[in-house]
Design an enzyme around this catalytic site. Sequence first.
Site, PDB file in Angstrom:
ATOM      1  N   CYS A  78      -5.275  -2.965   3.917  1.00 16.96           N
ATOM      2  CA  CYS A  78      -6.356  -2.918   2.928  1.00 16.96           C
ATOM      3  C   CYS A  78      -6.578  -1.496   2.402  1.00 16.96           C
ATOM      4  O   CYS A  78      -6.653  -1.287   1.183  1.00 16.96           O
ATOM      5  CB  CYS A  78      -7.634  -3.489   3.512  1.00 16.96           C
ATOM      6  N   TYR A  79      -6.675  -0.514   3.293  1.00 18.74           N
ATOM      7  CA  TYR A  79      -6.850   0.869   2.835  1.00 18.74           C
ATOM      8  C   TYR A  79      -5.662   1.373   2.003  1.00 18.74           C
ATOM      9  O   TYR A  79      -5.860   2.029   0.973  1.00 18.74           O
ATOM     10  CB  TYR A  79      -7.061   1.805   4.024  1.00 18.74           C
TER      11      TYR A  79
END
Length: 335
Positions: free
Chosen positions: A150-151
């Site tokens: 996600c990051y």
Amino acid sequence: MATRVAIMGATGYTALELIKILLRHPQVEIVAVTSRQETSPISSIHPSLTGRLDLPLQNLSPAEISARAECVFGCLPHGASAEVIPDILRGGARVVDFSADYRLASADVYEEWYGHKHPDPDRLGVVPYGLPELFRDRIVGADLVANPGCYPTPVILALSPLLKAGSISAEDIIVDSKSGVSGAGRSPKLTTHFPECNESVSAYGVGRHRHVPEIDRILTEFGGRSTSIIFTPHLIPMDRGILSTAYSRPQGNVSEEAILDCLREFYKDEPFVQVVDHLPGTKDTLGSNFCHITARVVRGRVVTISCIDNLVKGAAGAAVQNFNLMFGYPETTAL
């Protein structure tokens, strides 16, 4: 005829978001949902699925999963995925893996950052990285795709075009990212307990977050120059969303408009990336598969700001985007 899909590890937030997307996909039939602990209907774990999906959670073997499904979405923890995926592939099913098990190219790097030996090291560096905006040709028709973290997603989307064009230096890149609490998963933890995280912002994993080697690998591979970032994540007291701000040095005399033009040109045909003039916020992408990006030049630095919904473009939405490419459906279907 619909493609039969199974979801391994179906009790978490990401799996719920995935199920909601797949339920509106006209070419998908969900045939199995698995859990190692739960045996109740999936709708008892995720009440929002009541009347929409009431399949029982089952602890199925890889052979049983691949016998039922043509595609398996793996929402298992790191390490657990690579233990079972080889058997699922041998059974003839394709896999979109949500874990980090196939995102890195080196078993040594994986062991350094994840603390254990890789169960399937021969596939490292071969499995397509599931970011269609950069690696679409590799994803089409693949049997196994590594869904991005996600990051890394908003960071890589913001910086990759600028590195490839030579607009920014590959050295001295600093990234500051902020994520909602759902990014920590559904399992209870003291740091995500409401009295601990509400009305508070905190940094964590400084210098040792596991997404660092993933970001470095993809920026280096796509940008063509060795990249080593400083990445600092922060926990924000909201349910979902990621905002990433990256600071890099321009190569030569590069204007703000030139940076924005570079990003606009690169993403002009991409359905899920919007290069915007304003400063984007996480509410702009909430519940969507979009990434919004902008840039500024400030005191000799290029500042890129990008945001996504961590559960959609940062996880489930990206997985369905990859699934569509793997099985020949229009990329935007259900998204």
